[in-house]
Design a protein around this motif. Structure first.
Motif, PDB file in Angstrom:
ATOM      1  N   PHE A  23       0.847  -1.185   0.000  1.00  7.64           N
ATOM      2  CA  PHE A  23       0.000   0.000   0.000  1.00  7.64           C
ATOM      3  C   PHE A  23       0.880   1.231   0.000  1.00  7.64           C
ATOM      4  O   PHE A  23       1.876   1.289   0.723  1.00  7.64           O
ATOM      5  N   LEU A  24       0.527   2.200  -0.811  1.00  6.32           N
ATOM      6  CA  LEU A  24       1.242   3.469  -0.831  1.00  6.32           C
ATOM      7  C   LEU A  24       0.197   4.574  -0.818  1.00  6.32           C
ATOM      8  O   LEU A  24      -0.637   4.662  -1.724  1.00  6.32           O
ATOM      9  N   HIS A  25       0.212   5.386   0.229  1.00  5.13           N
ATOM     10  CA  HIS A  25      -0.750   6.468   0.347  1.00  5.13           C
ATOM     11  C   HIS A  25      -0.542   7.446  -0.799  1.00  5.13           C
ATOM     12  O   HIS A  25       0.586   7.662  -1.249  1.00  5.13           O
ATOM     13  N   ASP A  26      -1.624   8.028  -1.272  1.00  2.00           N
ATOM     14  CA  ASP A  26      -1.508   8.922  -2.424  1.00  2.00           C
ATOM     15  C   ASP A  26      -0.601  10.125  -2.149  1.00  2.00           C
ATOM     16  O   ASP A  26       0.085  10.607  -3.045  1.00  2.00           O
ATOM     17  N   ARG A  27      -0.534  10.587  -0.901  1.00  2.00           N
ATOM     18  CA  ARG A  27       0.384  11.693  -0.580  1.00  2.00           C
ATOM     19  C   ARG A  27       1.834  11.258  -0.727  1.00  2.00           C
ATOM     20  O   ARG A  27       2.677  12.009  -1.213  1.00  2.00           O
ATOM     21  N   ASP A  28       2.140  10.024  -0.300  1.00  4.91           N
ATOM     22  CA  ASP A  28       3.501   9.507  -0.435  1.00  4.91           C
ATOM     23  C   ASP A  28       3.854   9.273  -1.901  1.00  4.91           C
ATOM     24  O   ASP A  28       4.979   9.522  -2.333  1.00  4.91           O
ATOM     25  N   GLU A  29       2.896   8.785  -2.663  1.00  2.00           N
ATOM     26  CA  GLU A  29       3.136   8.588  -4.098  1.00  2.00           C
ATOM     27  C   GLU A  29       3.421   9.930  -4.771  1.00  2.00           C
ATOM     28  O   GLU A  29       4.376  10.079  -5.532  1.00  2.00           O
ATOM     29  N   GLU A  30       2.595  10.915  -4.477  1.00  2.14           N
ATOM     30  CA  GLU A  30       2.776  12.247  -5.068  1.00  2.14           C
ATOM     31  C   GLU A  30       4.128  12.843  -4.686  1.00  2.14           C
ATOM     32  O   GLU A  30       4.831  13.407  -5.523  1.00  2.14           O
TER      33      GLU A  30
ATOM     34  N   TRP B 211       6.868  11.215  -6.795  1.00  2.91           N
ATOM     35  CA  TRP B 211       6.915  11.731  -8.166  1.00  2.91           C
ATOM     36  C   TRP B 211       7.487  13.144  -8.190  1.00  2.91           C
ATOM     37  O   TRP B 211       8.273  13.482  -9.074  1.00  2.91           O
ATOM     38  N   GLU B 212       7.094  13.972  -7.221  1.00  3.13           N
ATOM     39  CA  GLU B 212       7.589  15.349  -7.178  1.00  3.13           C
ATOM     40  C   GLU B 212       9.094  15.423  -6.923  1.00  3.13           C
ATOM     41  O   GLU B 212       9.756  16.353  -7.366  1.00  3.13           O
TER      42      GLU B 212
ATOM     43  N   ASN C  16      10.517   7.257  -8.861  1.00  2.00           N
ATOM     44  CA  ASN C  16       9.332   6.436  -9.013  1.00  2.00           C
ATOM     45  C   ASN C  16       9.022   5.837  -7.644  1.00  2.00           C
ATOM     46  O   ASN C  16       9.777   4.982  -7.167  1.00  2.00           O
TER      47      ASN C  16
ATOM     48  N   TRP D 195       7.045   3.652  -6.702  1.00  2.00           N
ATOM     49  CA  TRP D 195       6.678   2.243  -6.724  1.00  2.00           C
ATOM     50  C   TRP D 195       7.876   1.319  -6.910  1.00  2.00           C
ATOM     51  O   TRP D 195       7.727   0.117  -6.903  1.00  2.00           O
TER      52      TRP D 195
END
Length: 64
Positions: free
Chosen positions: A46-53, A56-57, A61, A63
């Motif tokens: 699981f990767l929280h969308d804030r951590d994913e964002e 990327w920023e 990557n 993931w």
């Protein structure tokens, strides 16, 4: 689970948590959902969308 294609509900003999775990670990005899992106994932997580964002920023990557 509701199937829009068949306009019908499917009932599973376990709760939502077990359904999600079976989805993550690909533990179904027959895949119950149309999205197959979770199938055959070697190391599901699981990767929280804030951590994913944030990943990327920062130019990486998140993931990998």
């Amino acid at each position: 689970m509701y199937s829009r294609m068949e306009a019908a509900w499917s009932v599973f003999p376990y709760g939502m948590v077990e359904f999600l775990l079976r989805s993550v670990y690909d533990d179904f005899d027959e895949w119950p959902i149309s999205d197959t992106s979770l199938r055959d994932v070697a190391q599901p997580r699981f990767l929280h969308d804030r951590d994913e964002e944030a990943g990327w920023e920062s130019g990486t990557n998140p993931w990998e």
